[in-house]
Design a protein around this motif. Structure first.
Motif, PDB file in Angstrom:
ATOM      1  N   UNK B 137      34.199  17.650  36.438  1.00 20.73           N
ATOM      2  CA  UNK B 137      33.495  16.835  35.302  1.00 20.73           C
ATOM      3  C   UNK B 137      32.361  17.685  34.594  1.00 20.73           C
ATOM      4  N   UNK B 138      31.783  18.446  35.125  1.00 17.66           N
ATOM      5  CA  UNK B 138      30.551  19.135  34.731  1.00 17.66           C
ATOM      6  C   UNK B 138      31.222  20.037  33.295  1.00 17.66           C
ATOM      7  N   UNK B 139      32.467  20.375  33.520  1.00 15.39           N
ATOM      8  CA  UNK B 139      32.939  21.148  32.349  1.00 15.39           C
ATOM      9  C   UNK B 139      33.476  20.382  31.503  1.00 15.39           C
ATOM     10  N   UNK B 140      33.967  19.268  31.928  1.00 16.20           N
ATOM     11  CA  UNK B 140      34.723  18.393  30.904  1.00 16.20           C
ATOM     12  C   UNK B 140      33.886  17.637  30.070  1.00 16.20           C
ATOM     13  N   UNK B 141      32.738  17.138  30.461  1.00 16.61           N
ATOM     14  CA  UNK B 141      31.663  16.295  29.874  1.00 16.61           C
ATOM     15  C   UNK B 141      31.227  17.073  28.664  1.00 16.61           C
ATOM     16  N   UNK B 294      37.812  25.888  35.438  1.00 17.75           N
ATOM     17  CA  UNK B 294      36.695  25.830  34.628  1.00 17.75           C
ATOM     18  C   UNK B 294      36.874  26.826  33.385  1.00 17.75           C
ATOM     19  N   UNK B 295      38.000  27.636  33.713  1.00 14.88           N
ATOM     20  CA  UNK B 295      38.236  28.458  32.388  1.00 14.88           C
ATOM     21  C   UNK B 295      39.166  27.436  31.336  1.00 14.88           C
ATOM     22  N   UNK B 296      39.974  26.837  31.956  1.00 14.10           N
ATOM     23  CA  UNK B 296      40.745  26.152  31.129  1.00 14.10           C
ATOM     24  C   UNK B 296      39.746  25.064  30.340  1.00 14.10           C
ATOM     25  N   UNK B 297      38.980  24.294  31.043  1.00 12.68           N
ATOM     26  CA  UNK B 297      37.975  23.407  30.422  1.00 12.68           C
ATOM     27  C   UNK B 297      36.902  24.055  29.509  1.00 12.68           C
ATOM     28  N   UNK B 298      36.668  25.332  30.088  1.00 12.38           N
ATOM     29  CA  UNK B 298      35.698  26.028  29.051  1.00 12.38           C
ATOM     30  C   UNK B 298      36.470  26.295  27.828  1.00 12.38           C
ATOM     31  N   UNK B 299      37.571  26.742  27.937  1.00 15.36           N
ATOM     32  CA  UNK B 299      38.174  27.044  26.871  1.00 15.36           C
ATOM     33  C   UNK B 299      38.083  25.841  25.838  1.00 15.36           C
ATOM     34  N   UNK B 300      38.294  24.503  26.324  1.00 17.26           N
ATOM     35  CA  UNK B 300      38.303  23.320  25.442  1.00 17.26           C
ATOM     36  C   UNK B 300      37.039  23.179  24.927  1.00 17.26           C
ATOM     37  N   UNK B 301      35.922  23.436  25.802  1.00 16.24           N
ATOM     38  CA  UNK B 301      34.556  23.398  25.155  1.00 16.24           C
ATOM     39  C   UNK B 301      34.371  24.431  24.155  1.00 16.24           C
ATOM     40  N   UNK B 302      34.996  25.422  24.054  1.00 16.96           N
ATOM     41  CA  UNK B 302      34.864  26.377  23.015  1.00 16.96           C
ATOM     42  C   UNK B 302      35.504  25.924  21.823  1.00 16.96           C
ATOM     43  N   UNK B 303      36.878  25.280  21.997  1.00 17.13           N
ATOM     44  CA  UNK B 303      37.582  24.899  20.807  1.00 17.13           C
ATOM     45  C   UNK B 303      36.700  23.615  20.018  1.00 17.13           C
ATOM     46  N   UNK B 304      36.103  22.738  20.872  1.00 22.29           N
ATOM     47  CA  UNK B 304      35.234  21.731  20.465  1.00 22.29           C
ATOM     48  C   UNK B 304      34.260  22.432  19.706  1.00 22.29           C
ATOM     49  N   UNK B 305      33.456  23.419  20.132  1.00 22.02           N
ATOM     50  CA  UNK B 305      32.450  23.842  19.611  1.00 22.02           C
ATOM     51  C   UNK B 305      32.776  24.514  18.476  1.00 22.02           C
TER      52      UNK B 305
ATOM     53  N   UNK C 423      24.029  24.912  14.410  1.00 20.59           N
ATOM     54  CA  UNK C 423      24.689  25.793  15.597  1.00 20.59           C
ATOM     55  C   UNK C 423      24.037  25.427  16.777  1.00 20.59           C
ATOM     56  N   UNK C 424      22.473  25.617  16.446  1.00 21.88           N
ATOM     57  CA  UNK C 424      21.812  25.617  17.571  1.00 21.88           C
ATOM     58  C   UNK C 424      21.937  24.284  18.412  1.00 21.88           C
ATOM     59  N   UNK C 425      21.857  23.087  17.702  1.00 24.87           N
ATOM     60  CA  UNK C 425      21.948  21.837  18.070  1.00 24.87           C
ATOM     61  C   UNK C 425      23.290  21.700  18.588  1.00 24.87           C
ATOM     62  N   UNK C 426      24.400  22.230  18.176  1.00 26.86           N
ATOM     63  CA  UNK C 426      25.594  22.045  18.911  1.00 26.86           C
ATOM     64  C   UNK C 426      25.667  22.701  20.143  1.00 26.86           C
ATOM     65  N   UNK C 427      25.160  23.852  20.236  1.00 24.90           N
ATOM     66  CA  UNK C 427      25.256  24.614  21.536  1.00 24.90           C
ATOM     67  C   UNK C 427      24.234  23.854  22.486  1.00 24.90           C
ATOM     68  N   UNK C 428      23.284  23.330  22.130  1.00 24.93           N
ATOM     69  CA  UNK C 428      22.131  22.551  22.976  1.00 24.93           C
ATOM     70  C   UNK C 428      22.756  21.321  23.617  1.00 24.93           C
ATOM     71  N   UNK C 429      23.799  20.482  22.628  1.00 21.10           N
ATOM     72  CA  UNK C 429      24.279  19.308  23.045  1.00 21.10           C
ATOM     73  C   UNK C 429      24.995  19.591  24.027  1.00 21.10           C
ATOM     74  N   UNK C 430      25.810  20.642  23.966  1.00 24.97           N
ATOM     75  CA  UNK C 430      26.710  21.089  25.064  1.00 24.97           C
ATOM     76  C   UNK C 430      26.287  21.258  26.459  1.00 24.97           C
ATOM     77  N   UNK C 431      25.096  22.127  26.073  1.00 24.69           N
ATOM     78  CA  UNK C 431      24.157  22.178  27.539  1.00 24.69           C
ATOM     79  C   UNK C 431      23.763  20.999  27.907  1.00 24.69           C
ATOM     80  N   UNK C 432      23.409  19.764  27.296  1.00 29.61           N
ATOM     81  CA  UNK C 432      22.711  18.903  27.620  1.00 29.61           C
ATOM     82  C   UNK C 432      24.024  17.970  28.300  1.00 29.61           C
ATOM     83  N   UNK C 433      24.921  17.866  27.896  1.00 25.34           N
ATOM     84  CA  UNK C 433      26.191  17.426  28.396  1.00 25.34           C
ATOM     85  C   UNK C 433      26.557  18.161  29.746  1.00 25.34           C
ATOM     86  N   UNK C 434      26.425  19.534  29.908  1.00 28.59           N
ATOM     87  CA  UNK C 434      26.817  20.051  30.929  1.00 28.59           C
ATOM     88  C   UNK C 434      25.678  19.940  32.135  1.00 28.59           C
ATOM     89  N   UNK C 435      24.262  19.976  31.847  1.00 30.05           N
ATOM     90  CA  UNK C 435      23.417  19.791  32.850  1.00 30.05           C
ATOM     91  C   UNK C 435      23.452  18.202  33.303  1.00 30.05           C
TER      92      UNK C 435
END
Lengths: 490, 318, 675, 229
Positions: B137-141, B294-305, C423-435
């Protein structure tokens, strides 16, 4: 009656100087240690009372002596530290291993030192200041040399040679100062502070600069400014503890005061090499070198001697900056003297030389250890003591005037405070050093056994209390005086 | 909040609950057909649930109140989330609350409850499953939230209803960012539902499993609740994907019976299509090793970014 | 209002003296705790009063140096944090009444002073008083650590106290110049004066850096967070709670006050960027470490780093948005920061107090020595569960409300326009969700390993539930935290002055009594609605299933994946079949820990034929603190070594140095030449 | 008063003599010769001061000259000789740096003194300027000597020579309080006495006057430990 008082008033400053000197000579002649100790205390108390009386009078020039805002706070402080040191030494003389003969020498030298110190502050004439500081130096050299042994002699020799050199340079600076004033004063040289200040603006800038360079190096040696400081740690460590207290508490202040007098004159002339900048540079160097040197100390009194170098450096930075920072410098001098002499008192009471032996002192001997911890926190510049207030003002002022200075200043303060607090931790938390308990002195005690701890520790608490008061509730009158002192010092 | 909206809401929730086990059954049946088996009826999950609910549950000696309370909590939270995701109609009573972040929060709540239940008895498998579930979940969120970012930029809101309305109007159009966000959300959906390649829902007692490992000590009605929760979660995710990426045909608020029927039809068709896609995908792919997830979900994270960054660039907002 | 604050502050000083006197009269301990409890309640009430009625004029105290007389004043921002401090202080006071009745006098002396320092820092109306309070807080809390170290005589405690003091001094050494720079030549340090003379350009950047270093180190922001997990857990639970719950907030208050309120109004968006990035890094590091720690209180301290990071992000984001003239959004971010600060104070206090109860009851803080405590101490377990769920940001509790607002602000921050911000905010948003997710994992791990499963040591079985006053503290905290979580809108409406001060914009646009939201984000969060929805569905489920399934549950032995039944001498089963703390952390250790925390693990198998079990050795270390501390220490030692040559010279050489100095100055004179 | 006038030329000559003797001091390797040169410097200094007193018409300077003559030229050299004889140092040879480099440094110091003083004293009279430059040169050379000598006696001689420069400077300044000059002389004697006392004690304790022996002790002789953080 009032007339008699009025007659007496002009003689007060002279009396303040003469009393200890005469007393010192008398003490040299008194064989009974107990009587000598009592007389010593009585003389110091009389001096303190005289200083208080002087404080109640308006400022003014009185022959060769004068009082103004710059010297009066230091004078009061000096008289007070003299009194408390006298009390302390009465309690600890036997423990320090004084024989009756060296005890006599010590008392005499101590009183002469006090007289010279008062004279150095009160002198209106820079030549007289020089004489007084020279005398004080010789008296303190004698006190350092009282303890026989290789280390004491080395320390005294070093003190003598370096001090002698410094004093010679200071004299040359003084003479050049007089020469600079000569053309303006119509061919007459003068060393009167008032006269010099009057003519400084028209005097030759180059000569004034030359004079200040020599005065700075000369008196700077006495004040322990890096790189002229080398005598200081050894002298502090090898003499009697009481001597360490007055060295840090009084001699350094007197020497810095002399530099300030010179700066007060030289600074009036716009065409000189900026005296403030020179003072600032040496102060900063002192701070940084002392802060880093504190980390390698093993000897407790050398450790605190280095801390004195640091604090004199801080005060020098304050005076170098000028303006409100000078007020910080003055306050810092006062606070430092109070706390540092308190620290030396506790060290003397603890009776241990090495820092490692102090570890675990607080749990083991709470009545000595905790005051030492508090005093060390105070000397590290932590609130609510006055050193915090003065350091805060100093940093604030330097931030406002020379923003780049904030960085080395903060680093120096931090490094020094961390070094101090490492020792605080050792003292408060141990692990306890192998106990080397001193047997309570029995032979040769000059005060009753029940009184000795009180005589030794009450000064500590008094000093800390005063430092606290200076930090939290500085009396407005004193503050006004410090501001005026800052104005004089430039 | 009109009575009509409340009625719509209730119908929606009831449909969600009723269709969820059917959807699971459908996927299983489809997978079986794809593998050449006949497969159980799509109604089988409902039958299983009914049977489980009637059986006497058995609790471990070391079980606490958590084993009893968490299934209700988890299913309630999932149902609440399901109630928020638009199905056949928009403008339901709870539409103002239908916030994507809240949906994520409610899902996290049910996940937390599940993990608590897993840890309650104190067994090796339960702890293992809980640890893995929470770690995935930590990677999915973050991937989910970044996908939300794309929608928030395009629709100006994180409210599902508002997003649906904006997309149904065709305002945002087709964008590469949406494609990237879709891919990211698909990956997240697979992970959240314990589907291939992250977890295999059809196995028990494999060291690599996650979801099933947590339920090994549950039985009876509690197991029924957990099964229902899992089914509802799948339903919810498919509806969510449908609501976000296939917003056509959803009935607008108060559109009358005709509109509703049309919306219902569209919804069922969309769910069916997604179920087929899921079944095909699951049949075609093998399960990953746990630490590849994690790699799978990390890739998803990068795609979203990447999707978000493309949006910044393409919308000329910069 | 300021006079009330001054009175409350003054009441703490005799309490400290009474604490010192407890050496002779032990009954005074109760007086200290009761007094601190009442004064804390006073703080909280005062905070609310100021938020409602306004703070009034500053009060000049008759003490302090003449150039900076101490002054007190309360405005919205300080009142908000004072409220927080009061609530935490009251709870810890109650807790201490139960557990610290026989505390050593050293601790009793420092405890009221700690409260005093924090309240003084919050009530300060000028820079000097602020620093004074900050330092008093640092020193008093250091005293508490020292008292603890003297009690336990442990090397770890001693090291913690030293590290703590080092960082406290470092903070002062950064904050004092920062205030000095802000004061400028005029030297007027009152907040009004500082506000009237805003900083600009490089000076502002320098002040920002110094404040972030100084207050950030106290708050535990990365990269100066390393001391926090070492020092906070050393203290007794109540003090740890105060440190984590209140002291870190005071540090954040200092950041908000100096950087956002006094220095921020005219700054560009980049002004908030450092805070935002540092906050994000803190959130990530703290949460990740919390998933790995094996000591319960250390875990909680790491979680503090995470939440402090989130609050800092809110503050930073608010500054970014304000710089871009997005006032309403800035107020959302500020609201998120303030709400989360309050929420964290409540739930972290709750968690630390629960950890204290667990330590008291079960005799250990190590997660590996606990387990199954929900049976022995159900009340503590339930209270702690509320705290853990709030810390895990689960709706509808208070942690979620803060993070919801923060995410909303982050998701809308692309409106700032500059690509780097986006871009910074997008990255930081991901970090918030992750943490956040990592934080949830950490909290699950903490609570689950403590309270669920089976006892890992027999000692655990003897635990008893909390005694009445401490129980009241726990329950009150649960009620407060739940209330704050359910009514964030009302709470923020109360805190509107504080929000306005931080964000420069008056209030949230949408903050009804039942909901909270942002107009620009066009979405709202209705915690009560969520609660009702979940509750109704759950009730319906319970009712429905009760009709369907009538039999009560039967009890049976644990199946446990088919492990053999435990032998008779292990009546509660084989604890080895449960996950250990390190084992539970394994997935994240492998996924993230190896990169970020230099984690390592190794399994040592027994030789073939040996029936001994395999051993898992796992560990990690935070690379950040050593990364900058070690070079500094080496540099210090090198410099000190180099400075020693000064000591080793002969008298002749010393003379030479003096001579050289003179010549140097003379040469300078000659070079400067005739004017 | 300027070049070509007797008072100036005479003052110049005498001050130059003092400076020259400083170089002689710097050049000496033997302790006895060193003391002789110091006595000579004291005598020339006394003459220079007396000449100043006559030129400036300040009778007080005669007192100073007399004091300088008695102390610097007679008493102290005699005392030092006594010391040397007692310790048997008659033939001792010592310099820390070579004579050649020492002389070169000395010349450099004189150049520096002139460089500093001349621009600094634009407004002052020629006598003051010259006198100051000479005095400062003598002082700097005295300091150089203190640095280059290893023996305690050598250092004391350097210090005394330095003081000679001081007196030379003081003599040029009209209106300085007499007490300063008297105190100077008195202090020089005191200083020498204290120094002599020390050398005696040094002798007792270390059986030698080589200060190189001293500097190993700093009260912190144990190896410094590495401080933990």
């Amino acid at each position: 009656m009032n007339e008699a008082l009025a007659m007496l008033i002009p003689t007060l400053p002279g009396l303040l100087v003469a009393l200890p000197v005469i007393g010192g000579v008398a003490l040299a002649a008194i064989p009974s240690p107990r009587l000598a100790a009592m007389l010593n205390i009585a003389l110091a108390a009389a001096g303190f009372a005289l200083a208080l009386a002087l404080a109640a009078l308006p400022f003014g020039v009185n022959g060769w002596l004068h009082t103004d805002a710059l010297n009066l706070p230091l004078l009061l402080l000096g008289a007070l530290v003299g009194l408390t040191t006298a009390c302390f030494s009465a309690a600890t003389l036997p423990r320090e291993g004084f024989t009756p003969v060296t005890g006599r020498a010590f008392h005499a030298a101590f009183q002469i030192f006090l007289g010279a110190h008062h004279l150095a502050l009160l002198a209106e004439n820079l030549g007289l200041t020089w004489v007084a500081i020279e005398t004080a130096t010789l008296a303190s050299v004698l006190m350092v040399a009282l303890h026989r042994g290789r280390a004491a002699i080395e320390a005294a020799w070093k003190f003598l040679i370096l001090g002698g050199l410094g004093i010679a340079l200071a004299l040359f600076g003084t003479i050049v100062l007089g020469l600079a004033a000569q053309p303006v004063l119509g061919g007459e040289a003068s060393l009167s502070f008032t006269a010099l200040r009057g003519v400084a603006a028209q005097a030759d800038g180059g000569l004034l600069s030359l004079a200040f360079v020599f005065l700075l190096v000369g008196y700077g040696t006495k004040a322990g400014l890096v790189p002229l400081h080398s005598w200081l740690p050894d002298a502090h460590a090898e003499g009697p503890v009481a001597m360490s207290a007055v060295l840090s508490g009084l001699l350094l202040n007197a020497a810095l005061h002399a530099i300030l007098r010179a700066k007060a004159v030289v600074g009036l002339n716009p065409a000189t090499l900026s005296p403030g900048a020179l003072l600032l540079g040496m102060g900063l160097l002192s701070l940084l070198v002392a802060a880093i040197s504190l980390w390698r100390r093993r000897d407790a009194r050398r450790f605190f001697a280095w801390s004195s170098i640091e604090h004199i450096g801080l005060a020098a930075i304050g005076f170098g900056l000028g303006g409100a920072a000078s007020v910080a410098g003055m306050l810092h001098l006062l606070g430092h003297s109070l706390v540092k002499s308190a620290i030396f008192f506790t060290l003397g009471q603890a009776g241990r030389r090495q820092l490692a032996e102090l570890a675990g002192l607080a749990p083991a001997r709470a009545w000595i250890g905790w005051p030492l911890v508090v005093a060390m926190l105070a000397i590290a510049g932590l609130p609510p003591f006055s050193l915090f207030a003065s350091e805060f003002l100093l940093v604030q002022q330097s931030a406002a005037r020379l923003p780049w200075l904030v960085v080395p200043l903060a680093i120096g303060l931090l490094v020094a405070a961390l070094a101090l607090l490492r020792q605080v931790h050792a003292i408060a938390l141990g692990p306890a050093a192998p106990s080397a308990e001193h047997a309570p002195p029995t032979a040769g005690a000059v005060v009753p056994a029940w009184l000795a701890p009180w005589l030794a520790m009450v000064p500590v608490h008094l000093h800390l209390l005063l430092a606290l008061l200076l930090g939290l509730a500085l009396p407005p009158a004193l503050y006004a005086m410090l501001v005026e002192a800052g104005r004089i010092a430039g | 909040m009109t009575p009509g909206a409340i009625f719509t809401q209730l119908v929606h929730l009831a449909l969600m609950l009723a269709l969820a086990p059917l959807l699971v059954g459908l996927v299983r049946w489809l997978k079986a057909r794809l593998m050449g088996r006949r497969g159980p009826s799509p109604l089988q999950p409902w039958r299983d649930l009914a049977k489980l609910a009637r059986k006497q549950p058995l609790l471990a000696e070391s079980a606490s109140v958590m084993s009893v309370a968490t299934p209700y909590l988890a299913l309630a939270a999932t149902s609440a989330a399901a109630a928020l995701v638009p199905g056949f109609a928009r403008g339901m009573a709870l539409a103002p609350m239908a916030d994507l972040i809240l949906v994520a929060g409610l899902l996290a709540l049910s996940r937390f409850a599940l993990a608590l239940a897993a840890m309650d008895v104190g067994t090796a498998f339960g702890d293992l499953g809980a640890a893995r579930e929470m770690s995935f979940a930590a990677f999915a969120e973050p991937a989910f939230i970044l996908s939300v970012l794309c929608f928030a930029i395009l629709a100006g809101s994180t409210n599902l209803d508002a997003i649906g309305a904006a997309f149904a109007d065709g305002g945002p159009g087709l964008r590469i960012s949406l494609l990237l966000a879709l891919l990211a959300l698909l990956a997240v959906a697979l992970a959240e539902n314990g589907r291939m390649p992250v977890d295999n829902p059809a196995t028990h007692l494999e060291l690599t499993m996650v979801h099933e490992a947590m339920l090994l000590e549950t039985s009876g009605r509690y197991l029924a609740l957990w099964e229902m929760q899992a089914a509802l979660r799948l339903m919810l995710w498919l509806s969510l994907l449908a609501a976000l990426f296939l917003p056509f045909g959803t009935a607008p608020a108060f559109s009358g019976l005709g509109g509703w029927l049309l919306g219902l039809l569209a919804w069922v068709v969309k769910l069916g299509a997604l179920a087929v896609a899921l079944a095909v995908f699951e049949s075609a792919i093998a399960k990953m090793r746990v630490f590849r997830v994690p790699e799978f979900l990390g890739a998803a994270l990068l795609l979203a970014l990447l999707g978000a960054v493309f949006l910044f660039l393409s919308t000329g907002l910069a | 209002m300021s006079a009330v604050l001054a009175t409350l502050l003054l009441m703490l000083l005799p309490l400290a003296l009474a604490g010192g006197g407890a050496a002779r009269w032990p009954a005074l301990a109760r007086l200290v705790h009761g007094g601190c409890f009442l004064v804390s309640l006073g703080f909280a009430a005062l905070g609310v009063a100021v938020l409602v009625f306004g703070g009034g004029d500053p009060l000049l105290l008759p003490v302090g140096p003449p150039w900076a007389p101490l002054s007190l004043a309360l405005d919205g921002l300080s009142a908000w944090f004072l409220l927080l401090l009061g609530l935490v202080g009251a709870a810890t006071g109650l807790f201490a009444w139960t557990h610290e009745a026989e505390a050593p006098p050293r601790r009793l002396l420092c405890y009221p002073l700690f409260l005093f320092g924090m309240a003084l820092c919050l009530g300060a109306a000028d820079g000097f008083t602020l620093i004074l309070g900050f330092e008093a807080m640092s020193l008093a809390s250091w005293g508490l650590l020292v008292a603890r170290a003297m009690e336990t005589r442990g090397e770890g405690e001693r090291l913690a106290a030293r590290l703590y003091l080092g960082f406290a001094l470092f903070g002062a050494a950064c904050l004092i110049p920062a205030i000095g720079l802000m004061g400028g030549l005029a030297g007027d340090l009152s907040f009004a004066g500082l506000r009237a003379a805003p900083m600009q350009g490089g000076m502002a950047a320098l002040v920002m850096a110094l404040v972030l270093l100084g207050a950030g180190s106290k708050a535990g922001l990365v990269p100066l967070h390393g001391w926090l997990p070492i020092a906070h857990p050393v203290a007794p639970a109540g003090v740890s709670a105060l440190m984590s719950g209140a002291m870190t907030k005071v540090a954040l208050y200092v950041v908000a006050r100096l950087v956002l309120d006094l220095g921020g109004p005219a700054q560009p968006p980049a002004w908030g960027a450092p805070l935002l990035v540092i906050g994000a890094a803190s959130a990530l590091f703290g949460a990740l470490r919390a998933t790995q720690e094996v000591d319960g209180k250390v875990l909680l301290a790491c979680s503090t780093i995470e939440h402090v990071g989130l609050v800092a992000m809110g503050l930073g984001l608010s500054a970014v948005l304000r710089g871009a003239d997005l006032g309403p959004l800035a107020s959302v971010a500020a609201g998120a920061a303030l709400l989360h600060a309050l929420g964290h104070a409540l739930f972290k206090t709750l968690l630390f107090l629960s950890a204290g109860e667990v330590e008291h009851g079960a005799g250990s803080r190590r997660l590996d020595a606990l387990g199954g405590l929900i049976h022995a101490m159900p009340l503590v377990a339930l209270c702690a569960l509320f705290g853990a769920a709030a810390a895990a940001a689960l709706p509808p509790l208070v942690g979620f409300a803060g993070e919801w607002l923060l995410l909303q602000a982050l998701l809308s921050a692309w409106r700032v326009g500059a690509l780097w911000v986006q871009v910074m905010v997008a990255a930081v948003t991901a970090v918030v969700a992750l943490s956040t997710a990592l934080g949830a994992m950490a909290m699950l791990r903490f609570w689950g390993l403590c309270f669920l499963g089976r006892a890992r040591t027999p000692r655990t079985l003897g635990a008893q539930d909390a005694a009445p006053p401490a129980r009241a503290a726990l329950v009150a905290l649960v009620v407060l935290a739940t209330g704050a979580g359910l009514l964030p809108g009302s709470l923020l409406a109360l805190g509107a002055p504080a929000v306005a001060q931080v964000s420069g914009h008056a209030g949230l646009v949408v903050a009804g009594p039942w909901s909270v939201g942002a107009a620009t984000a066009a979405s709202a969060y209705w915690p009560l609605g969520v609660l009702l929805l979940v509750a109704i569905v759950a009730a319906a489920l319970v009712a429905g299933l009760r009709r369907l399934s009538l039999q009560p549950a039967a009890r049976g032995p644990v199946w446990d994946g088919g492990f053999i039944a435990p032998p008779a001498h292990l009546p509660f089963g084989d604890p080895a079949t449960q996950a250990s703390a390190a084992g539970f952390a394994q997935p994240l250790r492998r996924m993230l820990g190896t990169r970020l925390l230099m984690a390592r693990e190794a399994v040592h198998f027994a030789a073939p034929g040996d029936p001994a079990p395999a051993r898992l050795e796992a560990g990690f270390r935070d690379p950040v603190l050593p990364a900058f501390l070690r070079p500094l220490l080496i540099a210090r030692d090198r410099l000190a070594q180099a400075a020693e040559w000064l000591r080793d010279l002969s008298i002749r050489q010393f003379l030479g140095i003096a001579f050289g100095t003179l010549l140097l100055l003379l040469a300078l004179l000659a070079l400067a030449g005739p004017p | 008063m300027g070049f070509g006038q007797l008072p100036f030329d005479m003052a110049h000559l005498l001050a130059g003599g003092v400076l020259l003797l400083s170089f002689v001091l710097l050049y000496q390797r033997r302790v006895t010769a060193l003391i002789g040169a110091l006595a000579a410097q004291g005598a020339v200094l006394a003459m220079a001061v007396a000449w100043q007193g006559w030129v400036l018409d300040v009778p007080a300077l005669y007192v100073t000259a007399l004091a300088a003559l008695l102390a610097k030229a007679v008493a102290i050299p005699l005392g030092l000789r006594l010391l040397v004889r007692r310790f048997g140092l008659r033939r001792a040879v010592e310099t820390a740096i070579g004579i050649g480099p020492g002389m070169i440094m000395g010349v450099g110091l004189v150049a520096l003194a002139i460089l500093v003083v001349l621009p600094a004293t634009q407004g002052a009279g020629a006598l003051v300027r010259e006198g100051l430059a000479f005095a400062m040169s003598v002082m700097l050379l005295g300091m150089l000597m203190m640095i280059t000598r290893r023996h305690a006696i050598g250092q004391v001689v350097g210090l005394l020579s330095l003081e000679n420069g001081l007196v030379l400077a003081a003599a040029g300044a009209r209106g300085l309080p007499l007490v300063v000059e008297l105190a100077t002389a008195a202090l020089v004697v005191a200083l020498a006495a204290v120094a002599g006392f020390f050398t005696l004690r040094l002798r007792d304790d270390f059986a030698g006057l080589d200060l190189g022996l001293l500097h190993h002790h700093r009260g912190e002789s144990a190896p410094p430990g590495e401080g933990p953080p």
